[in-house]
Structure formats: structure tokens, C-alpha cells
Design a protein around this motif. Structure first.
Motif, PDB file in Angstrom:
ATOM      1  N   MET A  55      -6.540   0.294   9.616  1.00 49.77           N
ATOM      2  CA  MET A  55      -6.511   1.886   8.894  1.00 49.77           C
ATOM      3  C   MET A  55      -7.760   2.786   9.310  1.00 49.77           C
ATOM      4  O   MET A  55      -7.651   3.852   9.548  1.00 49.77           O
ATOM      5  CB  MET A  55      -6.340   1.750   7.521  1.00 49.77           C
ATOM      6  N   HIS A  62       2.445   1.264   9.101  1.00 47.55           N
ATOM      7  CA  HIS A  62       1.416   1.679   9.076  1.00 47.55           C
ATOM      8  C   HIS A  62       0.908   2.461  10.259  1.00 47.55           C
ATOM      9  O   HIS A  62      -0.176   2.514  11.051  1.00 47.55           O
ATOM     10  CB  HIS A  62       0.211   0.873   9.101  1.00 47.55           C
ATOM     11  N   ARG A  63       1.897   3.367  10.833  1.00 47.93           N
ATOM     12  CA  ARG A  63       1.886   4.628  11.709  1.00 47.93           C
ATOM     13  C   ARG A  63       1.973   4.082  13.161  1.00 47.93           C
ATOM     14  O   ARG A  63       1.543   4.571  14.205  1.00 47.93           O
ATOM     15  CB  ARG A  63       0.878   5.426  11.304  1.00 47.93           C
ATOM     16  N   PRO A  84      -1.549  11.534   3.933  1.00 48.35           N
ATOM     17  CA  PRO A  84      -2.098  10.878   2.591  1.00 48.35           C
ATOM     18  C   PRO A  84      -2.592  11.667   1.685  1.00 48.35           C
ATOM     19  O   PRO A  84      -3.295  12.747   2.271  1.00 48.35           O
ATOM     20  CB  PRO A  84      -2.911   9.647   3.256  1.00 48.35           C
ATOM     21  N   GLU A  99      -2.419  -1.150  -0.789  1.00 46.56           N
ATOM     22  CA  GLU A  99      -1.217  -1.709  -0.076  1.00 46.56           C
ATOM     23  C   GLU A  99      -0.284  -2.119  -1.226  1.00 46.56           C
ATOM     24  O   GLU A  99       0.871  -2.179  -1.018  1.00 46.56           O
ATOM     25  CB  GLU A  99      -1.664  -2.818   0.661  1.00 46.56           C
ATOM     26  N   ASP A 157      -0.087   5.365   0.862  1.00 49.58           N
ATOM     27  CA  ASP A 157      -0.475   5.702   2.130  1.00 49.58           C
ATOM     28  C   ASP A 157      -2.130   6.293   1.752  1.00 49.58           C
ATOM     29  O   ASP A 157      -2.360   6.989   0.697  1.00 49.58           O
ATOM     30  CB  ASP A 157       0.048   6.716   2.860  1.00 49.58           C
ATOM     31  N   SER A 212       5.264   6.453  -5.456  1.00 47.71           N
ATOM     32  CA  SER A 212       5.407   5.743  -4.495  1.00 47.71           C
ATOM     33  C   SER A 212       6.655   4.861  -4.583  1.00 47.71           C
ATOM     34  O   SER A 212       7.142   4.608  -5.591  1.00 47.71           O
ATOM     35  CB  SER A 212       3.994   4.812  -4.172  1.00 47.71           C
ATOM     36  N   ARG A 247       7.813   2.155   2.270  1.00 52.17           N
ATOM     37  CA  ARG A 247       7.849   3.518   2.326  1.00 52.17           C
ATOM     38  C   ARG A 247       9.074   4.122   2.434  1.00 52.17           C
ATOM     39  O   ARG A 247      10.005   3.840   2.996  1.00 52.17           O
ATOM     40  CB  ARG A 247       6.987   3.663   3.603  1.00 52.17           C
TER      41      ARG A 247
END
Length: 665
Positions: free
Chosen positions: A289, A329-330, A388, A425, A430, A605, A615
């Protein structure tokens, strides 16, 4: 947007008769991308100014034939032996200053100007040659810059002296910053400065901290110059890097430098196959991250775990589970390390997708499975790029100070970021990792976990954030030390006592303190480590360190019950609120305070069982990943369709061990 999957390949290790077979197998696996060119500078330039690119031209043409995108690494670390001969300053100097032979990779001082002359010349050559090649997808900024060893050579010392002179201008200012009156260490000129490590000792914290900053700047400046070289010679071409800012013996301040060299954030992703409740797993996630930071771009995992040392293959599905974790996570790209198990060198026992005999194994088949999944998933909301509302601060200087003063900071600083990562997490929240010197996005909540070093710029960021309506959560150990490496001569936390409405008037350990028999009877201890357990909100927490807080303006929300001292405080400052926690970063306490802040901010969330993360990646699209080895059932917000299982789902989604699913509702 597309999702990319592939591998790392080293054609210089294998006979050219084998190349086409390997590329054919990659295509049969469903791969679309391959990373080439790393760790082999002398295969392109075997001696000074002599280039042999013709062999690699054949490799690139095969990539065109098999429609494979190439991430072409600009290889300059490790440097060839001939570079070390021409550039003595490139040799790493040991603690006594003596040059060390480059016996293994990463034994180069990339800050050396003579080395950089040859390295950047090579970069210009390879970038210019392949920038318009039809197989070329992006360039890699070398391999794992930041890995290696600090150099204490005479050449490095002279550069350090110049670095200090540029920073402090006068020797008087340096003496003041380093407090050299202490133990009669005053300097008469910058030429008096020594490297702050020798065979017996390390220097005082102020001087040692500056030396580590000097090493960091040298690496960061070089990778920035490399990025500029790529951009000048191949305008508009994407680039990435699996730099190693976190390398324990060296590393560099990534967040400080990132804006100068990051195009697409990159990483080598190696979470291991052990316990996903361990600090090591959470730390890997927090590093990941940190690499994304505030770039707003997807992650390119240009190295991704396949097997391991002594591990031919993990439980089937675990690499796939990690791929799904990264998608949440992108991530946009994953390239397995490595294609073929190597027959020689430092990593000959590390298993790839092909065995040592060149035949595909379980790793190959699992990556083939992942590639098939990617083709299904990329039609939907991937890569997932959230905005985020939560930030977690990170400070490279605090990492250094904690490593230096281990008697005081017994918790490694990186654990703070890892614990913050864990609690976010587990709540499917996020977040971005931020540098308080240059926080660029807008957030509702800012977590400041154990940020030891705090200068005026960082203080002002926190002050303005809270004043303008944000909620800050700071834990113990924070704002202990000024930019110089010296403890604050004012009340703590730093110069933020007005923002948090408190003063730290004392601090204590939970172990190693002898007390009277009467006092001992009041305490509850952990028999495993002898530490006193602290009771807050009817829960016992196990920490090494806590602080005695005096609430000046803040409201005391909770007290530690045994000692009846403030444990959690909240101060209303401007339009926002500042919470302070009395102990080192601890998941239970930090998690509960975060929950309160999220409720106050009406932040929600996705809800999942323990061990499952999820997500909402787009409207009516929910992605879930089971991190556990057992079957899990997730209650769905409404009935939907499972893209990977290819079936309708009513009320619940069932995930097998290490499984994942995209549910369209």
C-alpha cells in the motif's frame, strides 16, 4: 481497462534454441506480458562501449510473433565487473572504508558519479534502440534499486561532506544540529566529518540520521535521473519499477522521492506461504500500500510469487488467492517470478513455473488458471481504483530512528504501519499511505501510528487537517523527536499539544520493572512474556510501552483501569477532532477508536466473515476473497450472479479455501 498477466524471463540464461518453446508455452498459458532484460547489463555491453544487442533483437521479434507485451528492464544493478574496474568509487566500502569485491549482486554504490556516467549511457542506448519496437509495452527502471549495502568508502565520505555543507551551509550550523558539544565532538570544518559507522561503533543519533538520509538521497536521485533519461529518450512510454525502498541494510525514502520517478507503481510481491495472521503478512501488505501511496494509478506487480526456497508449490489456489487479494488492492498486472527454475546462481533453489528440466509444473497450471480468470474479470470494474477517505501516515525518518534507538523503541517502526493495515483490512476499508510533508488528497480520517520524528511541516499538516474538519488518531511514541534527531524540549506530543489537548508527563514499560508484593497483586501478567496486561474498555491489551497523559483541554474517553490513567482522549480543535491513544500501536484499541470515528463520519464498508475480504468495486459489483483454508459463506446484499463460478447466487456466496468471486447483483 485490461488486466495483464505473465512472467519474468531470462533468455540470456538459456540456449536460443529454447526461446521459442518458452514463448509458445507462455502463450498457451494465456499470458500476454513478459518482463525481460533485468540482471544482465554485461550481456548487452560486455565491455566498455561495445554493444551486442543483436541477440536480444531476436528475443523481441519472438515476442511480436507470440503477441507478448514486453516490460523491458533497463539493467544497471548489478554493474558489470568492467564498470567496477573503471569506477573504483562504485565499489562498496566496508566499515573501515576498504573496498569490497562485488561477490554477489547489489554490491554497487549507485550514487557514484562515475558509475552513473556509464549506467545512464547504457540506459540511453537500450531505450533508444527499443522505444518504437512493436513488442515494447513499458520500461522498467532497473531491478530492485535500494537493495544492497551502504558504502563507507573515501569517495562516499567526501560526497557526504558536500551533502552536509549544502544542507547546513556553515560548520557552526552543523555543530548546533548535531549537538557536538556533547562529549567534546565539535567539528572545525566539514572535512572533519567521518562516516558514522566504524568497526566498533555507530555515531550519535543526529549524525547517524543525517548519514542515512544522505544514502537515501543518493539512491533516490539516481532513480529519478534514470526516469528522466527514459522519458527524454522515449517520450510518452510508460515505465515502472520494483525498487526496494524497504531493504533493511540500505533502502531509501520512497514517499519523499516518488513524485520524481513513479509512473506506474511497481513491486515484487512475496507474501510467503505461512500464517496470514502473522506480522510478516500484514507488513507485506502495508509495504504494498505504501508503494501505491497517492498515485491514483493501478499497481503493477512486476514480480509475483510462484514457489519458494524449499517450496516447489504452495497449496493449489494460494497463488490465485494472492492474485485476487492484489486485485482488491488496485493491481492491474502480475508477472510471476520466475518462468523457469534456474540451474545456477543465487536463486537456483527457487522454483519457477517450469521445473529445472524445463517441463511445466503446478505453478504453471495455477497461473494458467489465473490468466483464464483475468479474462473474465477484466470485463467488469477492474482495475479497482477507489478514492479512499482514510489515510495512514508513514515516516522514513521514524523508521530510521526506531532502528537506531532500539532500547527506547522496542517495537519496530514498520509494525505500526502493518498494524494499521491489519485493522483497515479486517474492516474492508480502503486507505492511502501518506507522507505528512506532502499529503495531496482529501481525507476524513488520518491515522498517525507511532510517528516518532515530527518536524514543523508535518505538524502543520496535522494541525490544518484537524482544523478543517478532519479526524486524526495518533498513538503513543509519536512526536518524540525533532527533525534533527533530538528529543523535543517542549511537552509532547511535539508541538501538537494544543491540537490534541494533552501533555505527556511520563511513560512506562510493562515488563522488567520490580514492584512491591502489594503492587504486584494488583497486576495481571502475560505468563508468556511477563508483561503487565493493561485493561481498557473491559479488554486486556498486551503492549510493551504506555504513556501517562495529562488532559489539558481534551476529554478523557477511557481510562486504564489498573492505574486509572487516561487511555483514550479526544480534543475538539477547529472543525475537527484529535484522538490520542496512550500506548504503542495496538490493534484492539486502535480498531475500536477507528470504528467510533467511522460511525461518526457515516463511513460504511462491505460486510464479510472473518478471514474474507471484500469490496464494492463498481455499481452492483462485489468482489470477495477467502484468505483462509476453509469454506466460507458470505451473505450478499441481494441476489446475484457469480462470474467465476458462472452461476446464480441467492442470499449467499460460498467460497472454497483460498477462493474468490465477483458477484454481479
Amino acid at each position: 481497462m485490461s488486466l495483464y498477466i505473465g512472467t519474468n524471463y531470462h533468455p540470456h540464461d538459456w540456449p536460443k534454441e529454447r526461446w521459442e518453446k518458452d514463448f509458445q508455452l507462455m502463450k498457451e498459458a494465456g499470458f500476454d506480458t513478459v518482463r525481460l532484460g533485468h540482471l544482465c547489463w554485461d550481456s548487452y555491453e560486455p565491455e566498455d562501449g561495445v554493444y551486442t544487442f543483436e541477440w536480444f533483437d531476436q528475443v523481441m521479434e519472438l515476442c511480436v510473433k507470440y503477441k507478448l507485451n514486453v516490460i523491458l528492464d533497463v539493467s544497471m544493478h548489478p554493474a558489470p565487473i568492467w564498470v567496477h574496474k573503471l569506477c573504483p568509487g562504485c565499489n562498496v566500502g566496508g566499515k573501515n572504508g576498504a573496498p569490497q569485491a562485488p561477490l554477489r549482486r547489489y554490491m554497487d554504490d549507485v550514487s557514484d558519479p562515475e558509475y552513473q556516467k556509464y549506467a545512464l549511457r547504457f540506459a540511453e542506448k537500450i531505450v533508444s534502440r527499443y522505444k518504437n519496437h512493436p513488442a515494447l509495452f513499458a520500461f522498467g527502471l532497473c531491478n530492485e534499486l535500494g537493495a544492497g549495502y551502504p558504502s563507507y568508502s573515501e569517495a562516499s565520505k567526501k560526497r557526504f561532506q558536500k551533502w552536509l555543507e549544502k544542507k547546513y551551509k556553515t560548520i557552526k550550523a552543523l555543530n548546533h544540529a548535531w549537538a557536538t558539544q556533547r562529549w567534546s565532538r565539535k567539528l572545525s570544518s566539514f572535512e572533519d566529518v567521518a562516516m558514522q559507522v566504524n568497526e566498533y561503533e555507530i555515531g550519535a543519533p543526529e549524525a547517524w540520521l543525517d548519514m542515512r538520509r544522505f544514502f537515501s538521497d543518493g539512491i533516490a536521485d539516481f532513480i529519478t535521473e534514470l526516469a528522466e533519461t527514459v522519458e527524454q529518450n522515449a517520450p510518452g512510454k510508460a515505465h515502472t519499477s520494483n525498487h526496494f525502498a524497504e531493504y533493511e541494510t540500505l533502502g531509501f525514502d520512497y514517499l519523499k522521492a516518488a513524485s520524481g520517478f513513479v509512473d506506474y507503481p511497481g513491486i515484487g510481491f512475496y507474501p510467503g506461504y505461512g500464517n496470514r495472521e502473522s506480522m510478516g503478512f500484514w507488513k507485506t501488505g502495508s509495504w504494498y500500500m505504501k508503494r501505491i501511496a497517492e498515485t491514483g494509478k493501478p499497481m503493477w506487480c512486476i514480480e509475483f510469487v510462484t514457489g519458494g526456497f524449499g517450496i516447489h508449490h504452495a497449496a493449489m489456489g494460494m497463488n490465485r488467492m494472492y492474485a485476487f487479494w492484489c486485485l482488491l488492492h488496485r493491481m492491474q498486472m502480475m508477472l510471476g517470478w520466475t518462468w523457469r527454475s534456474m540451474l545456477n546462481g543465487e536463486e537456483q533453489y527457487l522454483t519457477g513455473m517450469l521445473n529445472h528440466d524445463g517441463r511445466p509444473n503446478e505453478n504453471y497450471r495455477e497461473y494458467q488458471w489465473i490468466a483464464s480468470d483475468f479474462r473474465k474479470l477484466e470485463k467488469y470494474g477492474f482495475p479497482y481504483l477507489p478514492q479512499p477517505e482514510i489515510a495512514v501516515s508513514y515516516s522514513y525518518d521514524s523508521e530510521l530512528m526506531a532502528a537506531y534507538a532500539k532500547m527506547q523503541y522496542r517495537m519496530p517502526y514498520s509494525n505500526n504501519l502493518a498494524i494499521a493495515h491489519r485493522i483497515l483490512e479486517e474492516r474492508n476499508l480502503d486507505y492511502n499511505v501518506v507522507d505528512l510533508h506532502q499529503m495531496t488528497e482529501q481525507y476524513q480520517i488520518l491515522i498517525i501510528p507511532g510517528e516518532i520524528v515530527m518536524d514543523h511541516e508535518q505538524e502543520n499538516t496535522v494541525r490544518e487537517f484537524v482544523k478543517n474538519g478532519g479526524t486524526a488518531i495518533m498513538t503513543g511514541y509519536s512526536a518524540w523527536v525533532k527533525e534533527t534527531g533530538q528529543v523535543f524540549d517542549t511537552s509532547r506530543p511535539g508541538n501538537l499539544t494544543d491540537v490534541f489537548g494533552i501533555e505527556i508527563v511520563g511513560y512506562q514499560r510493562t515488563a522488567g520493572m520490580e514492584v512491591s508484593e502489594k503492587e504486584e497483586q494488583k497486576l495481571r501478567r502475560n505468563p508468556a512474556n511477563g508483561r503487565e496486561l493493561l485493561k481498557v474498555r473491559e479488554k486486556w491489551i498486551d503492549v510493551d510501552y504506555y504513556e501517562q497523559i495529562k488532559a489539558t483541554d481534551a476529554e478523557v474517553l477511557q481510562r486504564e483501569e489498573t492505574h486509572q490513567i487516561p487511555a483514550i482522549t479526544r480534543n475538539r480543535y477547529g472543525k475537527g477532532a484529535a484522538y490520542y491513544l496512550f500506548c504503542e500501536t495496538e490493534p484492539e484499541l486502535l480498531g475500536e477508536v477507528l470504528d467510533e470515528c467511522c460511525r461518526e463520519k457515516s463511513m460504511q464498508s462491505v460486510v464479510t466473515p472473518q478471514g474474507v475480504i471484500g469490496r464494492k468495486i463498481a455499481e452492483n459489483q462485489y468482489f470477495y476473497v477467502n484468505l483462509t483454508g476453509k469454506e466460507q459463506k458470505i451473505e450478499l446484499p441481494e441476489n446475484g450472479y457469480g462470474v467465476l463460478q458462472e452461476k446464480k447466487m441467492e442470499d449467499t456466496c460460498t467460497l472454497q479455501a483460498f477462493d474468490g468471486e465477483l458477484v454481479i447483483c
